[in-house]
Design an enzyme around this catalytic site. Structure first.
Site, PDB file in Angstrom:
ATOM      1  N   SER A 183      56.670 -58.951  18.127  1.00  0.00           N
ATOM      2  CA  SER A 183      55.418 -58.262  17.834  1.00  0.00           C
ATOM      3  C   SER A 183      54.622 -58.898  16.711  1.00  0.00           C
ATOM      4  O   SER A 183      53.395 -58.741  16.657  1.00  0.00           O
ATOM      5  CB  SER A 183      55.693 -56.795  17.497  1.00  0.00           C
ATOM      6  OG  SER A 183      56.554 -56.694  16.373  1.00  0.00           O
ATOM      7  N   HIS A 211      56.115 -55.332  24.047  1.00  0.00           N
ATOM      8  CA  HIS A 211      54.953 -56.213  24.024  1.00  0.00           C
ATOM      9  C   HIS A 211      54.982 -57.205  25.184  1.00  0.00           C
ATOM     10  O   HIS A 211      54.167 -58.139  25.211  1.00  0.00           O
ATOM     11  CB  HIS A 211      54.894 -56.961  22.696  1.00  0.00           C
ATOM     12  CG  HIS A 211      54.676 -56.061  21.522  1.00  0.00           C
ATOM     13  ND1 HIS A 211      53.421 -55.728  21.051  1.00  0.00           N
ATOM     14  CD2 HIS A 211      55.560 -55.393  20.732  1.00  0.00           C
ATOM     15  CE1 HIS A 211      53.542 -54.910  20.016  1.00  0.00           C
ATOM     16  NE2 HIS A 211      54.826 -54.690  19.801  1.00  0.00           N
ATOM     17  N   LYS A 242      51.271 -49.098  24.669  1.00  0.00           N
ATOM     18  CA  LYS A 242      50.603 -50.400  24.595  1.00  0.00           C
ATOM     19  C   LYS A 242      49.877 -50.659  25.923  1.00  0.00           C
ATOM     20  O   LYS A 242      48.813 -50.109  26.154  1.00  0.00           O
ATOM     21  CB  LYS A 242      51.610 -51.466  24.218  1.00  0.00           C
ATOM     22  CG  LYS A 242      52.201 -51.179  22.824  1.00  0.00           C
ATOM     23  CD  LYS A 242      53.308 -52.090  22.427  1.00  0.00           C
ATOM     24  CE  LYS A 242      53.785 -51.795  21.013  1.00  0.00           C
ATOM     25  NZ  LYS A 242      54.372 -50.454  20.841  1.00  0.00           N
TER      26      LYS A 242
END
Length: 396
Positions: A183, A211, A242
Site C-alpha cells: 500500500s 490493493h 477500495k
C-alpha cells in the site's frame, strides 16, 4: 501509582506540526469521493484516495445502497453468527467466490477486522506466521492477537523468507502472509517464489489483496491472477472500501477453511454484520467490475501515463516492479519537508498523502499519490504540473 492519562498530556509530534501549520490529517471533505473534490471550501484534485475504479460515484452502486437501506433497514443489530445474516450477504459471498474462482467467501464488517479474524483463527498456539516486513498494520495486529510465533522477512527478499522457513520446526504449522500490492510502495509481491517456497517447506500462503483487487490480474481478479497462481494461494483477503466502493472485508479460501473460520473466529462471531447498504453497494460494484473490465485497463493506463509525466519532470519516485499499479510514491525523504510539501500542494489544489515512519523507513518519507480509472489525462497533467512546480522550490 502514576496517572494512566499522563501519556495523553505529553506533547508529541502531532502537537509540533500543528503549531507549524503543516498538520496533514483529518481534512474534511464536503463532496463525494471523486477525482475532484471540495475539501475545506476549495477544489482539490484527489490523488490520495483508494477509490481505484472510481465507483463511489457510480449511479448503479449508489442506487443499490439506497434501495437496500429502504428495503432492509439501516443495520442488522447482531452478528452473522446469530440474527445478522441477510440473503444479501450470501449473494455477495457467492458472487465474489465465483469471481475469485475460490470455493467459498465469508465477509466481515471492516478490512482491518478481516485480517484480525483470519490470522488469529488460522494461526494457533504452536504455529508460525511469517510476514513481509512491509505488510499492512492490521496484519501485525492480527499476529499479536494470535497465539503463534511471528517471524518477519525483509521486504520481497526471498532468500530471507527461505531462511525464516528453515527456522520453523518440522512439527509446526506455518502461514506465509504477504500483501499482494503493497500500500505504501505500490510494488507487487513475488508470489511465484513465495508459492514455490511454501510448497517446498509445507507452508500455506495468505495474500492480503486489498490493493490488488480491481487493479491487477484478469478482469481485476488480483495479484494471484496476475501471476497465474490462483490455485496456489490458499487464502485471499480483501476489502470493499477500495475498488468496490463500500466498506467491509472478505476472505476467499477452500470451503472447509471458510467453515472453520466461521465457527472459530472471535472477530467474526462477536461483531455486528455488514450493514445492508454496504453489502448492496459492494455487490453492485463487483457487478460493475465484471461488466466493465475496461475500467481496470483504464486505471493501469493512467498509472503508466502519470509515471511517464513524472519522469519527464525529473521527479524521483520510489522504484517499483508495478509500473501499472496506481500507487505512485514520490520521495521527499525527511518528515518536516514531507509535511511542508504536502501542505503546499494542498494549498495549490492537489491532495496527496504524507507517508512517514513507521509506514516508511527512516529518511525515506514519501508523498503517496494514487489514481482512479476516472482520472482524465488532462487532470493528471494539471496535477503533475502543480507537483513539479511546488517541488522545484525545495532542495530534495
Amino acid at each position: 501509582m502514576i496517572d494512566l492519562f499522563e501519556k495523553c498530556n505529553k506533547r508529541g509530534m502531532a502537537d509540533e506540526v500543528k503549531d507549524m501549520g503543516i498538520y496533514p490529517y483529518f481534512h474534511a471533505l464536503e463532496s463525494k469521493q471523486d477525482v475532484e473534490v471540495i475539501m475545506e471550501g476549495k477544489r482539490r484534485i484527489m490523488l490520495g484516495s483508494n477509490n481505484y475504479l472510481g465507483l463511489t460515484t457510480c449511479p448503479e452502486v449508489i442506487a443499490a445502497g439506497v434501495e437496500a437501506y429502504q428495503t432492509l433497514g439501516s443495520g442488522c443489530s447482531g452478528s452473522r453468527f446469530l440474527n445478522g445474516t441477510l440473503k444479501l450477504h450470501l449473494e455477495l459471498e457467492q458472487e465474489l467466490a465465483s469471481f475469485l474462482r475460490k470455493d467459498a467467501v465469508m465477509t466481515w464488517s471492516t478490512g482491518f477486522q478481516t485480517n484480525l479474524g483470519i490470522v488469529s483463527t488460522i494461526v494457533g498456539l504452536n504455529d508460525y506466521v511469517i510476514m513481509d516486513k512491509e505488510n499492512h498494520a492490521s496484519l501485525y495486529d492480527a499476529c499479536r492477537l494470535s497465539y503463534g510465533k511471528m517471524l518477519r522477512f525483509e521486504h520481497n527478499d526471498m532468500a530471507d523468507l527461505e531462511a525464516k522457513l528453515q527456522r520453523v520446526p518440522a512439527d509446526k504449522g506455518c502461514l506465509i502472509v504477504t500483501d499482494g500490492v503493497f500500500s505504501m510502495g505500490g510494488d507487487i509481491a513475488n508470489l511465484p517464489e513465495i508459492c514455490r517456497l511454501a510448497k517446498q517447506y509445507g507452508a500455506r500462503v495468505m495474500v492480503d489483496d486489498s490493493h490488488g483487487l480491481g487493479v491487477l490480474g484478469e478482469g481485476g481478479r488480483g495479484t494471484a491472477s496476475y501471476y497465474g497462481l490462483e490455485d496456489q494461494v490458499d487464502i485471499y483477503m480483501g476489502t470493499f472500501s477500495k475498488s468496490l466502493a463500500s466498506l467491509g472485508g472478505y476472505m476467499a479460501a477452500g470451503e472447509r477453511v471458510v467453515e472453520y473460520v466461521k465457527h472459530a473466529s472471535r472477530p467474526f462471531i462477536f461483531s455486528a454484520s455488514l450493514p445492508p447498504a454496504n453489502a448492496a453497494a459492494a455487490l453492485a460494484a463487483l457487478r460493475q467490475l465484471e461488466a466493465h473490465p475496461e475500467l481496470v485497463e483504464k486505471l493501469q493506463n493512467n498509472a503508466l501515463y502519470m509515471r511517464q509525466k513524472l519522469n519527464e519532470k525529473n521527479i524521483k519516485m520510489r522504484p517499483s516492479n508495478g509500473e501499472r499499479v496506481p500507487i505512485i510514491p514520490i520521495y521527499t525523504y525527511e518528515e518536516i519537508p514531507t509535511l511542508t510539501i504536502a501542505k503546499d500542494l494542498y494549498e495549490h489544489g492537489v491532495y496527496v498523502n504524507s507517508s512517514l515512519p513507521p509506514a516508511t523507513a527512516q529518511h525515506e518519507c514519501l508523498l503517496r499519490t494514487s489514481l482512479m480509472a476516472s482520472h482524465t489525462y488532462e487532470l493528471i497533467d494539471e496535477a503533475v504540473d502543480i507537483i513539479a512546480d511546488v517541488l522545484s522550490h525545495y532542495d530534495l
